[in-house]
Design a protein around this motif. Structure first.
Motif, PDB file in Angstrom:
ATOM      1  N   HIS A 155      -5.291  -2.100 -20.767  1.00  0.00           N
ATOM      2  CA  HIS A 155      -4.014  -2.395 -20.984  1.00  0.00           C
ATOM      3  C   HIS A 155      -2.977  -3.763 -20.625  1.00  0.00           C
ATOM      4  O   HIS A 155      -2.509  -3.650 -21.748  1.00  0.00           O
ATOM      5  CB  HIS A 155      -3.005  -1.051 -20.842  1.00  0.00           C
ATOM      6  N   GLU A 156      -2.857  -4.269 -19.541  1.00  0.00           N
ATOM      7  CA  GLU A 156      -2.602  -5.531 -19.415  1.00  0.00           C
ATOM      8  C   GLU A 156      -2.826  -6.649 -20.264  1.00  0.00           C
ATOM      9  O   GLU A 156      -1.427  -7.040 -20.672  1.00  0.00           O
ATOM     10  CB  GLU A 156      -2.893  -5.773 -17.778  1.00  0.00           C
ATOM     11  N   ASP A 157      -3.361  -6.861 -20.852  1.00  0.00           N
ATOM     12  CA  ASP A 157      -4.210  -7.370 -21.815  1.00  0.00           C
ATOM     13  C   ASP A 157      -2.811  -7.161 -22.955  1.00  0.00           C
ATOM     14  O   ASP A 157      -2.604  -8.082 -23.859  1.00  0.00           O
ATOM     15  CB  ASP A 157      -5.263  -7.377 -21.628  1.00  0.00           C
ATOM     16  N   LYS A 159      -0.899  -4.995 -23.296  1.00  0.00           N
ATOM     17  CA  LYS A 159       0.310  -5.278 -23.732  1.00  0.00           C
ATOM     18  C   LYS A 159       1.481  -6.872 -23.616  1.00  0.00           C
ATOM     19  O   LYS A 159       1.291  -7.553 -23.494  1.00  0.00           O
ATOM     20  CB  LYS A 159       0.951  -4.898 -21.638  1.00  0.00           C
ATOM     21  N   ARG A 160       0.309  -8.015 -23.495  1.00  0.00           N
ATOM     22  CA  ARG A 160       0.794  -9.276 -23.383  1.00  0.00           C
ATOM     23  C   ARG A 160       0.352  -9.980 -24.992  1.00  0.00           C
ATOM     24  O   ARG A 160       1.065 -10.424 -25.539  1.00  0.00           O
ATOM     25  CB  ARG A 160      -0.154  -9.931 -22.915  1.00  0.00           C
ATOM     26  N   LEU A 161      -0.347  -8.731 -25.711  1.00  0.00           N
ATOM     27  CA  LEU A 161      -0.863  -9.618 -26.996  1.00  0.00           C
ATOM     28  C   LEU A 161       0.518  -9.240 -27.877  1.00  0.00           C
ATOM     29  O   LEU A 161       0.691  -9.373 -28.845  1.00  0.00           O
ATOM     30  CB  LEU A 161      -1.870  -8.796 -26.770  1.00  0.00           C
ATOM     31  N   ASP A 163       3.954  -5.166 -28.723  1.00  0.00           N
ATOM     32  CA  ASP A 163       4.458  -4.235 -28.095  1.00  0.00           C
ATOM     33  C   ASP A 163       4.053  -3.167 -28.875  1.00  0.00           C
ATOM     34  O   ASP A 163       3.448  -3.114 -29.878  1.00  0.00           O
ATOM     35  CB  ASP A 163       6.079  -4.747 -28.591  1.00  0.00           C
ATOM     36  N   SER A 197     -11.278  -9.023 -19.979  1.00  0.00           N
ATOM     37  CA  SER A 197      -9.910  -7.996 -19.629  1.00  0.00           C
ATOM     38  C   SER A 197      -9.874  -6.958 -18.868  1.00  0.00           C
ATOM     39  O   SER A 197      -8.852  -7.207 -17.508  1.00  0.00           O
ATOM     40  CB  SER A 197      -9.280  -7.348 -21.317  1.00  0.00           C
ATOM     41  N   ARG A 200     -10.065  -9.206 -15.730  1.00  0.00           N
ATOM     42  CA  ARG A 200      -8.574 -10.039 -15.638  1.00  0.00           C
ATOM     43  C   ARG A 200      -7.867  -8.526 -14.759  1.00  0.00           C
ATOM     44  O   ARG A 200      -6.491  -9.711 -13.326  1.00  0.00           O
ATOM     45  CB  ARG A 200      -8.195 -10.321 -16.564  1.00  0.00           C
TER      46      ARG A 200
END
Length: 404
Positions: A155-157, A159-161, A163, A197, A200
């Protein structure tokens, strides 16, 4: 065989699989069943054996979409109330409300399954992302191994990609996801891109493994002979920003600006009404709602090239499904199924998820149709490796290895 070995073998044959929807869970359960390791498989969306009767309560248009399996009915449960709860999300008026409601249903399913796990006492449970927190805690209580099937990116990746539409429940969703990963003995991703992901995000690399998904051509589906018609592009999936539908439509409109050289078929529902409205304004675009699996394969067989230039997609099963019919794909660097093309370099094209890159790639196919014909043969070769049978064997091997 000594007593300890006998008990180990017996425990190795009791794996329970739980999914609030379906995705590819029936294939994983099928692989365990073929290996003699499946205790039970529960899903919120039904599947059936060839000789099963479709549920009487189910509308005819839904029955045609039921996926097949070899797992006998005695080992499966598909409670009707979860199907109805999931369908009720269509009553929500906004995307954030639909998103949050859907995930609340997943969490209710997780809580309900956890109560059953304490009674079933399996040797291992396979839970799915965002519906396994309570399940894994119950599994720990009975000494079961916890296996998380995580079809998306961490989910962190994600969120960056892009919304995510949410009214605030997203924080609880991500908290549960983190707890699931922490409790899991094994995390299975559907691509190396998705696995990376998780690494990371700091997850121990020893417990994150990737198993690529597959596809199999239904009987009676054959590729249409090449003709002099305009190039036929196809997109299959939810019309959404994540799938780059805005970029696809802009690029396609540019492609046909100087004349009719290509057609585009969009297959699937829309995340927001605006995408259907926009699609209907672009000439030579045909929109189809979700279709049964065999009809989707027939549409792939009738197309020249699949488009899946997603802003992010942990795998993209439609890529191997299209390849099974001999249809190559244009995918993005952010699509996990790019690994199929990496292994079979002539089976498609990998581009950046930008409007310009999509336009240029489509224009090249229109200008050189021989490149599509050549890629078609490589796509068929790739599809022989990425079959559901091969997936079932690979994932069952991995789970058996974990239980040892």
């Amino acid at each position: 065989m000594n007593g300890a070995a006998i008990r180990a073998e017996q425990r190795g044959k009791t794996v329970a699989v739980f999914h609030p929807g379906l995705q590819h869970s029936h294939q994983l359960a099928w692989g365990l069943y073929e290996r003699g390791m499946l205790q039970t498989f529960w899903s919120g969306v039904p599947v059936q054996c060839a000789d099963d009767k479709a549920p009487a309560y189910m509308p005819a248009q839904w029955r045609k979409k039921i996926r097949g399996t070899a797992v006998p009915q005695a080992l499966r449960r598909h409670p009707v109330w979860w199907q109805m709860l999931l369908r009720a999300r269509l009553l929500a008026r906004t995307a954030p409300t639909r998103h949050d409601y859907t995930h609340r249903v997943f969490h209710w399913f997780d809580w309900w399954v956890a109560q059953q796990v304490r009674a079933l006492k399996p040797a291992a449970v396979v839970g799915y992302e965002n519906s396994a927190w309570h399940t894994f805690k119950a599994a720990r209580e009975v000494g079961a191994t916890c296996i998380l099937d995580a079809p998306s990116l961490h989910h962190e990746d994600a969120k960056r990609l892009i919304d995510v539409p949410s009214n605030g429940y997203i924080d609880e969703i991500n908290r549960r996801k983190d707890e699931e990963v922490q409790l899991a003995d094994l995390v299975i991703t559907c691509s190396d891109m998705a696995r990376e992901s998780y690494l990371r995000a700091g997850v121990d690399e020893r417990k994150v493994r990737s198993v690529l998904l597959g596809a199999e051509l239904p009987a009676g589906v054959a590729r249409r002979p090449d003709t002099a018609r305009p190039v036929q592009f196809i997109f299959a999936g939810t019309l959404s920003s994540r799938k780059s539908i805005d970029l696809i439509l802009d690029a396609f409109a540019r492609l046909n600006a100087d004349g009719h050289c290509a057609d585009l078929t969009l297959v699937g529902g829309s995340e927001e009404p605006q995408w259907l409205t926009l699609a209907r304004q672009v000439p030579h675009v045909r929109c189809l709602a979700g279709v049964p699996q065999k009809e989707l394969y027939a549409l792939f067989a009738d197309a020249d090239c699949l488009l899946l230039p997603s802003r992010f997609d942990a795998f993209g099963m439609v890529v191997v499904e299209a390849m099974a019919t001999g249809t190559p794909a244009i995918v993005s660097t952010m699509t996990g199924a790019r690994e199929v093309i990496t292994r079979f370099p002539d089976s498609g094209w990998v581009i950046e998820p930008t409007e310009e890159a999509i336009y240029r790639s489509m224009r090249e196919k229109v200008a050189d149709r021989r490149s599509i014909r050549d890629a078609s043969q490589s796509a068929l070769a790739a599809s022989r490796y990425f079959t559901w049978r091969a997936y079932r064997e690979r994932v069952a091997d991995l789970i058996a290895e974990t239980l040892e």
